[in-house]
Design a protein around this motif. Structure first.
Motif, PDB file in Angstrom:
ATOM      1  N   GLY A 183      -5.811  -0.443   1.324  1.00  0.00           N
ATOM      2  CA  GLY A 183      -7.082  -0.764   1.927  1.00  0.00           C
ATOM      3  C   GLY A 183      -6.773  -1.823   2.726  1.00  0.00           C
ATOM      4  O   GLY A 183      -7.754  -2.107   3.505  1.00  0.00           O
ATOM      5  N   GLU A 184      -5.540  -2.203   2.842  1.00  0.00           N
ATOM      6  CA  GLU A 184      -5.335  -3.508   3.727  1.00  0.00           C
ATOM      7  C   GLU A 184      -4.627  -3.256   4.956  1.00  0.00           C
ATOM      8  O   GLU A 184      -5.103  -4.018   6.107  1.00  0.00           O
ATOM      9  N   GLU A 185      -3.912  -2.190   5.041  1.00  0.00           N
ATOM     10  CA  GLU A 185      -2.742  -2.046   6.174  1.00  0.00           C
ATOM     11  C   GLU A 185      -3.264  -0.559   6.705  1.00  0.00           C
ATOM     12  O   GLU A 185      -3.480   0.093   5.990  1.00  0.00           O
ATOM     13  N   ILE A 190      -2.593   1.215  -5.842  1.00  0.00           N
ATOM     14  CA  ILE A 190      -3.676   0.710  -5.185  1.00  0.00           C
ATOM     15  C   ILE A 190      -3.343  -0.526  -4.408  1.00  0.00           C
ATOM     16  O   ILE A 190      -3.410  -1.543  -5.012  1.00  0.00           O
ATOM     17  N   ASP A 191      -3.483  -0.624  -2.961  1.00  0.00           N
ATOM     18  CA  ASP A 191      -2.890  -2.181  -2.321  1.00  0.00           C
ATOM     19  C   ASP A 191      -3.975  -2.402  -1.494  1.00  0.00           C
ATOM     20  O   ASP A 191      -4.152  -1.747  -0.519  1.00  0.00           O
ATOM     21  N   SER A 192      -5.011  -3.281  -1.944  1.00  0.00           N
ATOM     22  CA  SER A 192      -5.235  -3.816  -3.175  1.00  0.00           C
ATOM     23  C   SER A 192      -6.474  -3.677  -3.767  1.00  0.00           C
ATOM     24  O   SER A 192      -7.311  -3.123  -3.162  1.00  0.00           O
ATOM     25  N   LEU A 227       5.826   1.022   8.918  1.00  0.00           N
ATOM     26  CA  LEU A 227       6.568  -0.025   9.759  1.00  0.00           C
ATOM     27  C   LEU A 227       7.397  -0.626   8.467  1.00  0.00           C
ATOM     28  O   LEU A 227       8.664  -0.900   8.685  1.00  0.00           O
ATOM     29  N   ARG A 228       6.668  -1.049   7.465  1.00  0.00           N
ATOM     30  CA  ARG A 228       7.297  -1.799   6.252  1.00  0.00           C
ATOM     31  C   ARG A 228       8.497  -0.606   5.662  1.00  0.00           C
ATOM     32  O   ARG A 228       9.568  -0.933   5.444  1.00  0.00           O
ATOM     33  N   ALA A 229       7.882   0.468   5.344  1.00  0.00           N
ATOM     34  CA  ALA A 229       8.987   1.450   4.744  1.00  0.00           C
ATOM     35  C   ALA A 229      10.179   1.554   5.578  1.00  0.00           C
ATOM     36  O   ALA A 229      11.209   1.848   4.930  1.00  0.00           O
ATOM     37  N   LYS A 283       4.539  -7.834  -2.868  1.00  0.00           N
ATOM     38  CA  LYS A 283       3.855  -6.977  -3.457  1.00  0.00           C
ATOM     39  C   LYS A 283       3.724  -5.595  -2.964  1.00  0.00           C
ATOM     40  O   LYS A 283       4.182  -4.525  -3.503  1.00  0.00           O
ATOM     41  N   SER A 284       3.511  -5.517  -1.676  1.00  0.00           N
ATOM     42  CA  SER A 284       3.698  -4.282  -0.968  1.00  0.00           C
ATOM     43  C   SER A 284       4.931  -3.642  -0.929  1.00  0.00           C
ATOM     44  O   SER A 284       5.187  -2.631  -1.024  1.00  0.00           O
ATOM     45  N   THR A 285       5.798  -4.626  -0.488  1.00  0.00           N
ATOM     46  CA  THR A 285       7.320  -4.152  -0.520  1.00  0.00           C
ATOM     47  C   THR A 285       7.880  -3.647  -1.623  1.00  0.00           C
ATOM     48  O   THR A 285       8.449  -2.668  -1.784  1.00  0.00           O
TER      49      THR A 285
HETATM   50 MG    MG Z   1       0.440  -6.543   0.902  1.00  0.00          MG
END
Ligand code: MG
Ligand code: TYD
Length: 478
Positions: A132-134, A182-184, A141-143, A109-111
């Motif tokens: 709100g999670e990371e 909005i995650d999550s 890092l993901r980006a 989902k975040s990806t």
């Molecule tokens: Mg996520």
């Protein structure tokens, strides 16, 4: 200080100042949800009902209008840059709309939302990613992993690592982005309610306040939500009626394929599904899914190609079955990618009308690739796969596909879009598609399950590969 919250029973609507395990009004258990008390209007004007009570100003009344006089301003959709997602949304993100994206943790989902914002940012839209999670570093890092992807601009997306709802609303109002993620939704918390983040009251409050702002400013918002083990959008389930669009991201974590479906869509059809593959550099759309699944099909005993419909799009998938003698009093019925009750029904019809008994055998049925086929058209494929596995013989003749619903009296029933299914099968070199009557001249039309079994499987004793399996179930029935 006046009370700012009450606890409201979600069954009877009864109110209580404190939380109770049991509603004091209707005595239902675990139904009290904390809610904010509506505040008096800040500008000091009396509310509408107060004005009405004083009989003032009849001209101010809000009058209904005929639909023909309602303007039909065309919706300016924003393309997310991901064709499959655009299609599922009904043509792109609608400004001011609220999309709930659900899925189990780690599904992507975040990806996906990172990629969407990256593309929107690159095409000149203002965006905001609220995590709100990371931490912001983790998001970066993901980006970075997505850089070799078309969504290279993922790094230019402004990110806000925050869980306090009031702070987020302030930022949102100040930045006024065109699109926001909005995650999550389960990690945000309003200081005005006492509940923990993720509780029903909090989730509802968070979504409602964000929606208020989003509608007023025309911000397209994607709310990410987690799903519980039983598949429901946990907590966020209560948001389904509130949001404009509910998307579900499905798939098995260990397998690369991911499926995106719309469960609700105020701006498009709920029939569409998009297929993705999780790769090293992010999610990639799978555009040639049929070709892949057909190439991977084993054509061994128990393997059948199904011409399925994924919304308005045909998709060829392999259905595999395994029938093995069971040690258990109640033999196992294990399905993945299908409805369990459908399998039970198909097994009963097979036993009654196809002389293929599986009563003393474990039956496993799997749609290969982690795809879900939730349509009645899969019945025939399941029946043929189980029959083929039970007898230990492969389907005979040239590679072929099949589709059709099974009726309780063993007849094969018509299902939607036969022409598209047949065209897809022909495109991938599958001829003689077994299909219900009136499906089209190019199909091998059959009226009953019995007929389909006769056509698809070698006659008993024909060839040397047949073996009696499933604890002798076949032998005793034949
Ligand atoms: Mg996520
Ligand atoms: P993520 O988007 O964080 O899932 P969610 O937000 O739904 O919890 O991604 C989950 C998994 O995807 C993670 O285990 C790592 C994998 N992944 C890749 O394989 N390739 C990639 O480019 C990225 C970003 C993630």
């Amino acid at each position: 200080m006046p009370r700012t919250t009450v606890h409201v029973c979600s069954q009877c609507g009864g109110q209580s100042a404190q939380w109770h395990g049991q509603c004091p009004t209707c005595e239902a258990w675990n139904t009290l949800v904390e809610e904010r008390v509506a505040r008096p209007q800040a500008n000091g004007k009396p509310g509408r009902s107060a004005r009405r009570a004083s009989g003032a100003n009849a001209a101010e009344r809000v009058a209904p209008r005929p639909l023909s006089e309602v303007g039909n301003a065309p919706v300016q959709r924003m393309s997310t840059g991901i064709g499959e997602l655009d299609r599922v949304l009904g043509g792109g993100l609608v400004p001011g709309s609220l999309v709930l994206l659900g899925g189990s943790p780690g599904i992507g989902k975040s990806t996906l939302t990172n990629m969407v914002l990256g593309h929107l940012q690159a095409t000149g839209h203002r965006t905001l990613y609220v995590s709100g999670e990371e931490s912001a570093e983790q998001v970066r890092l993901r980006a970075e992993r997505l850089v070799s992807n078309p969504a290279q601009q993922a790094l230019s997306v402004p990110v806000l690592a925050e869980t306090d709802l009031e702070n987020i609303l302030d930022t949102l109002a100040g930045e006024a982005p065109h699109a926001c993620v909005i995650d999550s939704v389960q990690t945000l918390r309003s200081a005005e309610l006492s509940g923990a983040p993720g509780s029903v009251g909090q989730v509802r409050e968070v979504a409602a306040r964000i929606m208020e702002l989003a509608k007023a400013r025309g911000v397209a918002v994607i709310l990410v939500g987690h799903v519980t083990k039983d598949g429901a959008l946990a907590g966020p389930r209560v948001l389904e009626h509130l949001v404009d669009c509910v998307l579900q991201f499905e798939g098995e974590r260990e397998r690369p394929y991911r499926e995106l479906r719309a469960l609700k869509n105020r701006f498009g059809s709920t029939n569409e599904a998009g297929l993705f593959e999780m790769r090293q550099a992010g999610l990639v759309e799978v555009l040639d899914a049929s070709a892949r699944f057909v190439a991977e099909a084993t054509r061994a005993p128990g393997s059948v190609v199904l011409a399925a419909m994924e919304g308005s799009r045909p998709l060829l998938v392999e259905v595999q079955a395994l029938v093995a003698p069971s040690e258990l009093e109640q033999p196992r019925r294990v399905v993945s990618g299908l409805d369990r009750n459908r399998l039970a029904l198909v097994l009963a019809i097979l036993a009654r009308h196809g002389r293929v008994g599986t009563g003393s055998a474990d039956v496993f049925v799997n749609v290969v690739g982690g795809v879900r086929v939730d349509e009645p058209g899969c019945d025939l494929a399941v029946a043929l796969a189980v029959a083929s596995a039970s007898r230990g013989v492969a389907l005979r003749g040239a590679p072929r596909a099949c589709f059709g619903e099974l009726g309780l009296t063993g007849e094969l029933r018509w299902v939607g879009h036969p022409e598209r299914r047949l065209a897809e099968a022909a495109k991938h070199g599958l001829s003689g598609v077994l299909a219900p009557a009136e499906s089209g001249a190019s199909a091998c039309q059959v009226a009953t399950l019995r007929e389909a079994l006769t056509l698809a499987l070698p006659a008993r004793g024909e060839g040397s590969s047949e073996r009696i399996s499933a604890g002798g179930a076949v032998a005793s029935l034949a």
